[in-house]
Write a protein that holds these residues in place. Structure first.
Motif, PDB file in Angstrom:
ATOM      1  N   ASP A  78      79.219  99.500  10.704  1.00 24.48           N
ATOM      2  CA  ASP A  78      80.361 100.653  10.657  1.00 24.48           C
ATOM      3  C   ASP A  78      81.185 100.223   9.533  1.00 24.48           C
ATOM      4  N   VAL A  79      81.120 101.395   8.506  1.00 25.43           N
ATOM      5  CA  VAL A  79      81.836 101.099   7.247  1.00 25.43           C
ATOM      6  C   VAL A  79      83.234 101.902   7.329  1.00 25.43           C
ATOM      7  N   GLY A  80      84.470 101.362   7.297  1.00 22.66           N
ATOM      8  CA  GLY A  80      85.638 102.169   7.545  1.00 22.66           C
ATOM      9  C   GLY A  80      86.247 102.312   6.370  1.00 22.66           C
ATOM     10  N   GLY A  81      86.927 103.403   6.224  1.00 27.54           N
ATOM     11  CA  GLY A  81      87.875 103.711   4.988  1.00 27.54           C
ATOM     12  C   GLY A  81      87.140 104.996   4.252  1.00 27.54           C
ATOM     13  N   ASN A  82      87.244 105.153   3.188  1.00 28.90           N
ATOM     14  CA  ASN A  82      86.924 106.308   2.240  1.00 28.90           C
ATOM     15  C   ASN A  82      85.552 105.768   1.517  1.00 28.90           C
ATOM     16  N   ALA A  83      84.738 105.073   2.261  1.00 29.39           N
ATOM     17  CA  ALA A  83      83.521 104.634   1.551  1.00 29.39           C
ATOM     18  C   ALA A  83      82.271 105.793   1.752  1.00 29.39           C
ATOM     19  N   ALA A  84      81.347 105.747   0.742  1.00 24.04           N
ATOM     20  CA  ALA A  84      80.514 106.860   0.569  1.00 24.04           C
ATOM     21  C   ALA A  84      79.655 107.047   1.753  1.00 24.04           C
ATOM     22  N   SER A  85      79.226 105.916   2.517  1.00 22.06           N
ATOM     23  CA  SER A  85      78.311 105.806   3.796  1.00 22.06           C
ATOM     24  C   SER A  85      79.007 104.966   4.836  1.00 22.06           C
ATOM     25  N   ALA A  86      79.464 105.914   5.901  1.00 16.85           N
ATOM     26  CA  ALA A  86      80.354 105.354   6.958  1.00 16.85           C
ATOM     27  C   ALA A  86      79.386 104.504   8.068  1.00 16.85           C
ATOM     28  N   LYS A  87      78.184 105.186   7.881  1.00 16.53           N
ATOM     29  CA  LYS A  87      77.370 104.417   8.992  1.00 16.53           C
ATOM     30  C   LYS A  87      75.716 104.131   8.380  1.00 16.53           C
ATOM     31  N   GLN A  88      75.752 102.723   8.788  1.00 18.55           N
ATOM     32  CA  GLN A  88      74.250 102.503   8.076  1.00 18.55           C
ATOM     33  C   GLN A  88      73.627 101.461   9.104  1.00 18.55           C
ATOM     34  N   PHE A  89      72.266 101.150   8.890  1.00 18.40           N
ATOM     35  CA  PHE A  89      71.692 100.382  10.094  1.00 18.40           C
ATOM     36  C   PHE A  89      70.401 100.200   9.358  1.00 18.40           C
ATOM     37  N   PHE A  90      69.821  98.831   9.831  1.00 21.59           N
ATOM     38  CA  PHE A  90      68.479  98.297   9.615  1.00 21.59           C
ATOM     39  C   PHE A  90      67.771  97.859  10.856  1.00 21.59           C
ATOM     40  N   ALA A 110      71.077 105.255   6.238  1.00 18.27           N
ATOM     41  CA  ALA A 110      72.352 105.527   5.995  1.00 18.27           C
ATOM     42  C   ALA A 110      72.651 106.724   5.931  1.00 18.27           C
ATOM     43  N   LEU A 111      73.966 107.002   6.347  1.00 18.24           N
ATOM     44  CA  LEU A 111      74.488 108.521   6.608  1.00 18.24           C
ATOM     45  C   LEU A 111      75.264 108.761   5.417  1.00 18.24           C
ATOM     46  N   TYR A 112      74.992 109.847   4.790  1.00 16.21           N
ATOM     47  CA  TYR A 112      75.945 110.337   3.597  1.00 16.21           C
ATOM     48  C   TYR A 112      76.327 111.666   3.733  1.00 16.21           C
ATOM     49  N   PHE A 113      77.359 112.212   3.062  1.00 15.44           N
ATOM     50  CA  PHE A 113      77.692 113.542   3.249  1.00 15.44           C
ATOM     51  C   PHE A 113      78.078 114.037   1.772  1.00 15.44           C
ATOM     52  N   TYR A 114      77.708 115.314   1.759  1.00 14.51           N
ATOM     53  CA  TYR A 114      77.744 116.122   0.381  1.00 14.51           C
ATOM     54  C   TYR A 114      79.360 116.663   0.091  1.00 14.51           C
ATOM     55  N   ALA A 115      80.309 115.544   0.221  1.00 11.44           N
ATOM     56  CA  ALA A 115      81.557 115.920   0.176  1.00 11.44           C
ATOM     57  C   ALA A 115      82.312 114.630  -0.098  1.00 11.44           C
ATOM     58  N   PRO A 116      83.312 114.854  -0.656  1.00 12.28           N
ATOM     59  CA  PRO A 116      84.392 113.407  -0.977  1.00 12.28           C
ATOM     60  C   PRO A 116      84.489 112.672   0.145  1.00 12.28           C
ATOM     61  N   PRO A 117      84.345 111.572   0.309  1.00 11.83           N
ATOM     62  CA  PRO A 117      84.325 110.703   1.435  1.00 11.83           C
ATOM     63  C   PRO A 117      85.871 110.366   2.073  1.00 11.83           C
ATOM     64  N   ASN A 118      86.359 111.331   2.572  1.00  6.71           N
ATOM     65  CA  ASN A 118      87.814 111.404   3.326  1.00  6.71           C
ATOM     66  C   ASN A 118      87.488 110.960   4.735  1.00  6.71           C
ATOM     67  N   ALA A 119      87.820 109.750   5.079  1.00 12.48           N
ATOM     68  CA  ALA A 119      87.360 109.092   6.224  1.00 12.48           C
ATOM     69  C   ALA A 119      88.225 110.000   7.507  1.00 12.48           C
ATOM     70  N   ASP A 120      89.464 110.269   7.279  1.00  9.54           N
ATOM     71  CA  ASP A 120      90.232 111.183   8.162  1.00  9.54           C
ATOM     72  C   ASP A 120      89.661 112.455   8.627  1.00  9.54           C
ATOM     73  N   PHE A 152      76.266 119.904   8.955  1.00  7.44           N
ATOM     74  CA  PHE A 152      77.669 119.038   8.634  1.00  7.44           C
ATOM     75  C   PHE A 152      77.540 118.762   7.160  1.00  7.44           C
ATOM     76  N   ASN A 153      76.767 119.449   6.329  1.00  8.84           N
ATOM     77  CA  ASN A 153      76.693 119.153   4.908  1.00  8.84           C
ATOM     78  C   ASN A 153      76.328 117.577   4.808  1.00  8.84           C
ATOM     79  N   SER A 154      75.256 116.945   5.433  1.00  8.21           N
ATOM     80  CA  SER A 154      75.209 115.566   5.499  1.00  8.21           C
ATOM     81  C   SER A 154      73.456 115.501   5.187  1.00  8.21           C
ATOM     82  N   LYS A 155      73.164 114.157   5.247  1.00 10.44           N
ATOM     83  CA  LYS A 155      71.813 113.549   5.316  1.00 10.44           C
ATOM     84  C   LYS A 155      71.739 112.021   5.726  1.00 10.44           C
ATOM     85  N   ILE A 156      70.898 111.651   6.410  1.00  8.99           N
ATOM     86  CA  ILE A 156      70.524 110.386   6.967  1.00  8.99           C
ATOM     87  C   ILE A 156      69.429 109.934   6.030  1.00  8.99           C
TER      88      ILE A 156
END
Length: 120
Positions: free
Chosen positions: A63-75, A87-97, A8-12
């Motif tokens: 839960d971070v909505g919209g085109n933010a860099a990290s849509a899911k985070q927790f502590f 924190a979940l990040y993708f190696y792609a432009p943050p296009n929420a849709d 998924f070209n991502s990292k937590i």
């Protein structure tokens, strides 16, 4: 420690801290809040959900909505010794849709990770 998810070209990103000394609980929680809310300039919303498990794991999902860099985070913490932030990040432009199906899929994995976490 970071969890790479190449399909998924991502990292937590995971950050663990032992509570004590300069790592007092209030400061760690404030840092987690601050890091999440840095996304407000791109986020359409930030929803918080409580975390409580039978293994003495407490915290918040963000839960971070919209085109933010990290849509899911927790502590999570046990309030006395352990503190973990993710924190979940993708190696792609943050296009929420476009990312929505993958974000939902990985959210379930993050919730499973937190739900089965046991402190040592």
């Amino acid at each position: 420690m970071n969890l790479e998810i190449p399909e998924f070209n991502s990292k937590i990103y995971l950050s663990y801290k032992t509570i004590g000394g300069k790592n007092n609980l209030d400061q760690l929680v404030n840092d987690a809040f601050r890091l999440t809310y840095k996304h407000t300039y791109k986020a359409e919303y930030i929803n918080e959900r409580d975390i409580t498990t039978e293994n003495r794991v407490y915290g918040l999902y963000y839960d971070v909505g919209g085109n933010a860099a990290s849509a899911k985070q927790f502590f999570v913490t046990d309030s006395t010794h352990h503190f973990l932030r993710g924190a979940l990040y993708f190696y792609a432009p943050p296009n929420a849709d476009s990312l929505a199906p993958v974000v939902q899929f990985l959210q379930a994995d993050m919730e499973h990770l937190v739900g089965t976490l046991k402190w040592r």
